[in-house]
Design a protein around this motif. Structure first.
Motif, short mmCIF file in Angstrom:
data_model
loop_
_atom_site.label_atom_id
_atom_site.label_comp_id
_atom_site.label_asym_id
_atom_site.label_seq_id
_atom_site.Cartn_x
_atom_site.Cartn_y
_atom_site.Cartn_z
N GLY A 10 0.81 -1.21 0.00
CA GLY A 10 0.00 0.00 0.00
C GLY A 10 0.84 1.25 0.00
O GLY A 10 2.06 1.22 0.20
N GLN A 11 0.15 2.39 -0.21
CA GLN A 11 0.83 3.67 -0.31
C GLN A 11 0.60 4.56 0.91
O GLN A 11 1.05 5.70 0.92
N ASP A 12 -0.10 4.06 1.93
CA ASP A 12 -0.31 4.92 3.09
C ASP A 12 0.92 4.85 4.01
O ASP A 12 1.92 4.22 3.69
N ALA A 13 0.84 5.53 5.16
CA ALA A 13 2.02 5.72 6.00
C ALA A 13 2.08 4.74 7.17
O ALA A 13 2.77 5.00 8.15
N THR A 14 1.42 3.59 7.07
CA THR A 14 1.44 2.65 8.17
C THR A 14 2.83 2.08 8.44
O THR A 14 3.11 1.59 9.53
N TYR A 15 3.71 2.14 7.45
CA TYR A 15 5.05 1.57 7.60
C TYR A 15 5.92 2.31 8.60
O TYR A 15 6.98 1.83 8.99
N GLN A 16 5.51 3.51 9.02
CA GLN A 16 6.39 4.29 9.90
C GLN A 16 6.66 3.58 11.21
O GLN A 16 7.63 3.89 11.91
N GLN A 17 5.83 2.58 11.56
CA GLN A 17 6.10 1.79 12.76
C GLN A 17 7.42 1.04 12.64
O GLN A 17 7.99 0.59 13.64
N ARG A 18 7.93 0.88 11.41
CA ARG A 18 9.19 0.16 11.20
C ARG A 18 10.40 1.09 11.29
O ARG A 18 11.51 0.68 10.97
N ALA A 19 10.19 2.32 11.69
CA ALA A 19 11.29 3.28 11.79
C ALA A 19 12.27 2.92 12.89
O ALA A 19 13.40 3.42 12.91
N GLY A 20 11.85 2.05 13.83
CA GLY A 20 12.75 1.64 14.90
C GLY A 20 13.16 2.77 15.81
O GLY A 20 14.28 2.76 16.35
N GLY A 21 12.29 3.75 15.97
CA GLY A 21 12.60 4.89 16.83
C GLY A 21 13.37 6.00 16.14
O GLY A 21 13.69 7.01 16.77
N ASP A 22 13.67 5.84 14.85
CA ASP A 22 14.42 6.86 14.11
C ASP A 22 13.45 7.95 13.64
O ASP A 22 12.66 7.74 12.73
N ALA A 23 13.54 9.12 14.26
CA ALA A 23 12.63 10.22 13.94
C ALA A 23 12.89 10.81 12.56
O ALA A 23 12.07 11.57 12.04
N ASP A 24 14.01 10.45 11.93
CA ASP A 24 14.36 11.01 10.62
C ASP A 24 13.81 10.20 9.45
O ASP A 24 14.00 10.59 8.29
N VAL A 25 13.14 9.09 9.72
CA VAL A 25 12.59 8.28 8.62
C VAL A 25 11.53 9.09 7.88
O VAL A 25 10.62 9.66 8.49
N LEU A 26 11.66 9.13 6.55
CA LEU A 26 10.76 9.91 5.71
C LEU A 26 9.41 9.20 5.58
O LEU A 26 9.35 7.99 5.37
N VAL A 27 8.34 9.97 5.72
CA VAL A 27 6.98 9.47 5.54
C VAL A 27 6.39 10.11 4.30
O VAL A 27 6.34 11.34 4.18
N SER A 28 5.96 9.28 3.35
CA SER A 28 5.33 9.75 2.12
C SER A 28 3.84 9.47 2.22
O SER A 28 3.44 8.31 2.29
N LYS A 29 3.02 10.51 2.20
CA LYS A 29 1.57 10.33 2.36
C LYS A 29 0.85 10.80 1.12
O LYS A 29 0.97 11.96 0.71
N PHE A 30 0.10 9.87 0.51
CA PHE A 30 -0.69 10.18 -0.68
C PHE A 30 -2.11 10.57 -0.28
O PHE A 30 -2.62 10.15 0.76
N ALA A 31 -2.75 11.35 -1.13
CA ALA A 31 -4.11 11.80 -0.84
C ALA A 31 -5.11 10.66 -0.93
O ALA A 31 -6.14 10.66 -0.26
N VAL A 32 -4.83 9.67 -1.78
CA VAL A 32 -5.71 8.52 -1.97
C VAL A 32 -4.93 7.26 -1.66
O VAL A 32 -3.85 7.04 -2.20
#
Length: 293
Positions: free
Chosen positions: A159-181
């Motif tokens: 998917g293209q939503d931002a649910t993957y940010q949980q895999r950042a491992g605490g790294d606040a610098d991980v880029l989040v790409s959020k699509f409108a749809v």
């Protein structure tokens, strides 16, 4: 007849190619050699090459078997504007201007996934941040038997939503790409490459939501095992950028990532092209932030 020279970048994939003159059209024997290398190695690096957007677009299309001059030079020129953008921490409106990118293949969640991506070093200041690549082909070929048995016949949801940010491992610098749809796609974990026919381990940190038919905890645990195998340090090929580098790769067979980029850091402006051309409607252009923002 031009005979290209090349050297291995990694034991399984990636080559640096020497002897390519950035001209349109290229000689037929040069095209044949480049296509053969691309299909075999998945990642081509051409250093110190004066590649304008026209040549970058032309070569990108050639490598996946398209005929970029089917409609003549006018047709190629029309395609140039449709097939490029900037990845930059300097240029306003650029894609992915900051942050660390987790491993992914662009538009992995779309049935119209890009078949090839390329980047060209327009402005690069030291110390530069590399682009890292791994091969999903090699990952499937080397998958341990017990792990293979657990994923055989299973499907993954991308998917293209931002649910993957949980895999950042605490790294606040991980880029989040959020699509409108939000859009999702269900494909086999052992996915067959639509052009070459080889089987890939088709899961990615940034794009894969879950294993279909498993509860969230079990799915994430299995994915983490697959990621540990896919992203082992010995599987990674790094490209350290210089100006006038042209890098082209199979966006289905390979995944890419990068370390953190800071807006105030050294300039890093890369021109990006796609093959085939994307549908760049407004809803398909993500907004960028970081986990810690």
């Amino acid at each position: 007849m031009t005979q290209l020279l090349w050297r291995e970048l990694g034991p399984e994939f990636g080559v640096e190619v020497m002897g390519v003159e950035p001209q349109v059209p290229l000689a037929e024997n040069v095209i044949a050699q480049l296509r053969e290398l691309f299909d075999a190695k998945g990642l081509l690096v051409l250093r110190d090459i004066d590649a304008d957007p026209r040549f970058q677009t032309y070569l990108s299309r050639l490598l996946i078997g398209e005929e970029p001059l089917a409609n003549g030079m006018a047709g190629l020129d029309a395609a140039v504007g449709e097939r490029q953008l900037l990845v930059s921490n300097r240029e306003p409106g650029s894609s992915a201007p900051m942050g660390r990118l987790l491993y992914h293949s662009d538009y992995m969640w779309s049935p119209d996934v890009f078949r090839l991506l390329s980047l060209y070093g327009v402005k690069v200041e030291e110390p530069t941040s590399p682009t890292m690549f791994v091969s999903a082909v090699r990952a499937w070929e080397t998958l341990p038997d017990d792990l293979r048995a657990r994923v055989e016949g299973r499907f993954a949801i991308h998917g293209q939503d931002a649910t993957y940010q949980q895999r950042a491992g605490g790294d606040a610098d991980v880029l989040v790409s959020k699509f409108a749809v939000d859009e999702t796609l269900r494909l086999p974990v052992g996915h067959r490459h639509p052009r070459t026919g080889v089987t890939l381990l088709y899961v990615a940190q940034q794009m894969t939501h879950r294993i279909d038919g498993m509860d969230d905890a079990a799915s994430e645990a299995l994915l983490e095992e697959l990621f540990d195998h896919l992203y082992r340090p010995e599987n990674v090929v790094e490209h350290h950028w210089r100006e006038h580098d042209l890098v082209l790769w199979d966006n289905i067979a390979l995944q890419h990532a990068r370390p953190n980029i800071m807006i105030e850091g050294p300039a890093r402006t890369l021109r990006k092209t796609f093959a085939p051309a994307p549908t760049m409607a407004a809803e398909m252009r993500p907004a960028f932030t970081t986990v810690g923002a």
